[in-house]
Motif scaffolding. Structure first.
Motif, mmCIF file in Angstrom:
data_model
loop_
_atom_site.group_PDB
_atom_site.id
_atom_site.type_symbol
_atom_site.label_atom_id
_atom_site.label_comp_id
_atom_site.label_asym_id
_atom_site.label_seq_id
_atom_site.Cartn_x
_atom_site.Cartn_y
_atom_site.Cartn_z
ATOM 1 N N ASP A 16 26.556 46.755 16.604
ATOM 2 C CA ASP A 16 26.623 45.602 15.629
ATOM 3 C C ASP A 16 26.525 44.038 16.454
ATOM 4 N N THR A 17 25.541 44.321 17.660
ATOM 5 C CA THR A 17 25.469 43.240 18.384
ATOM 6 C C THR A 17 24.321 42.500 18.187
ATOM 7 N N GLN A 31 21.222 41.621 27.343
ATOM 8 C CA GLN A 31 22.304 40.944 26.632
ATOM 9 C C GLN A 31 23.565 40.645 27.612
ATOM 10 N N HIS A 32 23.948 42.060 28.056
ATOM 11 C CA HIS A 32 24.955 41.999 29.129
ATOM 12 C C HIS A 32 23.961 42.342 30.522
ATOM 13 N N TYR A 33 24.443 41.718 31.685
ATOM 14 C CA TYR A 33 23.768 41.739 32.901
ATOM 15 C C TYR A 33 24.548 41.970 33.964
ATOM 16 N N ASP A 34 26.035 41.689 33.973
ATOM 17 C CA ASP A 34 26.856 41.748 35.078
ATOM 18 C C ASP A 34 26.876 43.356 35.270
ATOM 19 N N GLN A 74 20.223 33.751 21.699
ATOM 20 C CA GLN A 74 20.098 35.201 22.164
ATOM 21 C C GLN A 74 19.289 36.026 21.471
ATOM 22 N N ARG A 134 27.611 46.314 26.365
ATOM 23 C CA ARG A 134 28.141 47.468 26.960
ATOM 24 C C ARG A 134 28.708 48.470 26.105
ATOM 25 N N PRO A 179 34.239 39.015 31.068
ATOM 26 C CA PRO A 179 33.680 37.994 31.499
ATOM 27 C C PRO A 179 34.140 36.813 30.804
ATOM 28 N N HIS A 202 24.081 32.364 19.730
ATOM 29 C CA HIS A 202 23.702 33.368 18.823
ATOM 30 C C HIS A 202 22.114 33.331 18.577
ATOM 31 N N HIS A 245 38.368 40.195 24.116
ATOM 32 C CA HIS A 245 37.218 39.590 24.243
ATOM 33 C C HIS A 245 36.626 38.965 22.947
ATOM 34 N N ARG A 246 37.240 39.042 21.835
ATOM 35 C CA ARG A 246 36.671 38.540 20.800
ATOM 36 C C ARG A 246 36.625 37.038 20.632
ATOM 37 N N ASN A 263 25.490 41.001 11.797
ATOM 38 C CA ASN A 263 24.854 41.906 12.268
ATOM 39 C C ASN A 263 24.769 43.345 11.902
ATOM 40 N N PRO A 314 30.640 37.582 14.275
ATOM 41 C CA PRO A 314 29.300 37.612 14.214
ATOM 42 C C PRO A 314 28.848 39.202 14.331
ATOM 43 N N GLU A 315 29.542 40.163 14.551
ATOM 44 C CA GLU A 315 29.208 41.425 14.162
ATOM 45 C C GLU A 315 29.032 41.842 12.759
HETATM 46 C C1 UD1 Z 1 29.113 41.297 22.705
HETATM 47 C C2 UD1 Z 1 29.021 41.892 21.122
HETATM 48 C C3 UD1 Z 1 30.100 42.458 20.839
HETATM 49 C C4 UD1 Z 1 30.759 43.382 21.743
HETATM 50 C C5 UD1 Z 1 30.960 43.040 23.485
HETATM 51 C C6 UD1 Z 1 31.174 44.015 24.148
HETATM 52 C C7 UD1 Z 1 27.541 40.074 19.834
HETATM 53 C C8 UD1 Z 1 27.499 39.071 18.976
HETATM 54 N N1 UD1 Z 1 28.806 40.608 20.619
HETATM 55 O O1 UD1 Z 1 30.019 40.460 22.913
HETATM 56 O O2 UD1 Z 1 30.173 42.909 19.608
HETATM 57 O O3 UD1 Z 1 32.059 43.896 21.376
HETATM 58 O O4 UD1 Z 1 29.392 42.313 23.460
HETATM 59 O O5 UD1 Z 1 31.451 43.780 25.504
HETATM 60 O O6 UD1 Z 1 26.321 40.814 20.174
HETATM 61 N N2 UD1 Z 1 28.981 37.127 30.060
HETATM 62 C C9 UD1 Z 1 28.819 37.270 31.227
HETATM 63 N N3 UD1 Z 1 28.225 38.554 32.088
HETATM 64 C C10 UD1 Z 1 27.632 39.407 31.129
HETATM 65 C C11 UD1 Z 1 27.633 39.149 29.590
HETATM 66 C C12 UD1 Z 1 28.109 38.167 29.136
HETATM 67 O O7 UD1 Z 1 29.372 36.690 31.963
HETATM 68 O O8 UD1 Z 1 26.910 40.337 31.629
HETATM 69 C C13 UD1 Z 1 29.933 36.039 29.346
HETATM 70 C C14 UD1 Z 1 28.737 35.004 29.282
HETATM 71 O O9 UD1 Z 1 29.691 33.948 29.482
HETATM 72 C C15 UD1 Z 1 28.666 34.944 27.784
HETATM 73 C C16 UD1 Z 1 29.724 35.582 27.350
HETATM 74 O O10 UD1 Z 1 30.437 36.576 28.016
HETATM 75 O O11 UD1 Z 1 28.224 33.791 27.180
HETATM 76 C C17 UD1 Z 1 29.658 36.464 26.044
HETATM 77 O O12 UD1 Z 1 28.687 37.427 25.929
HETATM 78 P P1 UD1 Z 1 27.675 37.985 24.779
HETATM 79 O O13 UD1 Z 1 26.756 38.977 24.987
HETATM 80 O O14 UD1 Z 1 27.376 36.600 24.056
HETATM 81 O O15 UD1 Z 1 28.928 38.547 23.788
HETATM 82 P P2 UD1 Z 1 30.185 39.647 24.124
HETATM 83 O O16 UD1 Z 1 31.463 38.802 23.979
HETATM 84 O O17 UD1 Z 1 30.000 40.321 25.291
#
Ligand code: UD1
Length: 367
Positions: free
Chosen positions: A95-96, A37-40, A70, A10, A238, A67, A207-208, A132, A128-129
């Motif tokens: 930083d993702t 990485q984000h799909y919702d 992905q 995002r 989420p 980590h 969300h962290r 990265n 993790p950021e």
């Molecule tokens: C990631 C970034 C973070 C950033 C954040 C913004 C990394 C290490 N972290 O964290 O720096 O601040 O994005 O949102 O890259 N999930 C969903 N739908 C989605 C995406 C994620 O349900 O579309 C849920 C899943 O359970 C997933 C969890 O959120 O395992 C975490 O998602 P992930 O992309 O691993 O990291 P974020 O916490 O979103």
């Protein structure tokens, strides 16, 4: 010049919007890779449609995972794309896991890499950021720093010759959307039920992993929000919803009203309508600063030190250890009156990014 932007999460879509708009005004070819990485829809599609970003040219569809899983999935999916497209620059953002994977894939193919938002440091290796961003800075060819402070970090790490001050592209987009919201060009923000935007309320996000993944800590943080004297609009990521469900923690309690993540214009409108922000997000700390709302950050440190130095942001790592009255007084404190200046630039950072890519080593990647 052909530039490939690699994005996936995002906050990267928000940064991509002004960069894509700046490229659209040039003859350069700008190619967008979405890692998935984000799909919702709430975390991805609404940013493309809401911010007028062209659809991605390629979608890798990697989704969630640990980590390693992905990052590795992005790495292996990128190779054929970069091999085929042969860009002059690979541009990675923030930083993702998508950032480090994009940078690593490109350097291994001897493609020049530029890192947008280079030089930020929390000095907290639990994040993790932080891994990265440090690793991405050290492997990239051109480091596009958002602030003077970021430039100093890069200099201290021996990276000054590759670093350039570009300003912060989030200023470009935040101020543009602020003006559109104030001009009535967007509908009212989709706030959670029970929040009346004409009455004082706080906007919150959490969300962290450090705040969401330990059940005891998460329960204590939710209780701290629940006990506040103002209604709290919690725009729930989420990850927060998933962890709360997993641990049997009810998010909607006391003052807390739970809603979905907000689209960007909705977020800007919600910040403007609010009395203040409570968050652990990096981007939102700065958006609150730019929109002149006080922010209380549930973290022990911040990369955006200028927000704290100017008095607009206060770090409260453990709100549950404060007396409830002290915690309430902190999140509802009066705003500073001193002009904080423009530490993040003047809203033309995306144009600087394009120019710096054009100019780097005389425009030749082989120079
Ligand atoms: C990631 C970034 C973070 C950033 C954040 C913004 C990394 C290490 N972290 O964290 O720096 O601040 O994005 O949102 O890259 N999930 C969903 N739908 C989605 C995406 C994620 O349900 O579309 C849920 C899943 O359970 C997933 C969890 O959120 O395992 C975490 O998602 P992930 O992309 O691993 O990291 P974020 O916490 O979103």
């Amino acid at each position: 010049m052909k530039v490939i932007s690699i994005v996936g999460a995002r906050p990267q879509l928000v940064k991509l919007a002004p960069v894509a708009a700046a490229f659209a005004k040039t003859e350069h070819e700008h190619f967008i890779v979405h890692t998935g990485q984000h799909y919702d829809a709430d975390l991805s599609d609404v940013f493309f449609s809401g911010l007028g970003i062209p659809d991605p040219d390629v979608h890798l569809g990697v989704g969630s995972g640990s980590h390693g899983v992905q990052t590795g999935a992005v790495l292996s999916a990128l190779d054929p794309v970069l091999e085929r497209e042969k860009p002059d620059w690979v541009l990675v953002y923030g930083d993702t896991n998508s950032t480090i994977a994009g940078a690593l894939s490109a350097v291994k193919m001897h493609l020049p890499v530029a890192h947008l938002e280079a030089g930020l440091r929390s000095f907290n290796r639990r994040m993790p950021e932080e891994h990265n961003r440090v690793l991405t800075d050290h492997c990239a060819d051109l480091l596009l720093a958002p602030t003077e402070e970021a430039m100093r970090h890069l200099e201290r790490e021996g990276l000054a010759d590759r670093a350039r001050l570009a300003g912060d592209v989030m200023v470009d987009i935040c101020l543009r959307i602020r003006d559109a919201v104030l001009a009535g060009e967007h509908p009212a923000p989709p706030l959670p039920e029970g929040i009346d935007p004409s009455q004082p309320f706080l906007l919150a996000t959490l969300h962290r992993p450090d705040n969401t993944d330990d059940p005891e800590r998460l329960a204590a943080l939710v209780e701290s929000l629940a006990g506040l004297p103002l209604p709290v609009a919690l725009a729930a990521h989420p990850r927060l919803v998933a962890r709360a469900e997993e641990h049997g923690i009810k998010l909607a309690q006391g003052s807390v009203h739970v809603g979905r993540p907000l689209p960007y214009a909705g977020l800007v409108a919600a910040v403007l309508a609010s009395s203040g922000v409570v968050t652990d997000s990096g981007g939102l700390q700065k958006e609150a600063f730019l929109l002149r709302r006080i922010c209380t950050t549930i973290r022990p440190e911040t990369e955006w030190v200028e927000t704290v130095d100017s008095g607009w942001n206060v770090l409260v790592p453990d709100p549950h250890t404060l007396a409830p009255s002290e915690w309430a007084a902190t999140v509802t404190r009066t705003a500073p009156t001193r002009d904080p200046g423009t530490p993040y630039g003047d809203g033309r950072a995306a144009e600087n990014v394009v120019r710096l890519l054009e100019e780097w080593r005389g425009g030749s990647r082989h120079a």
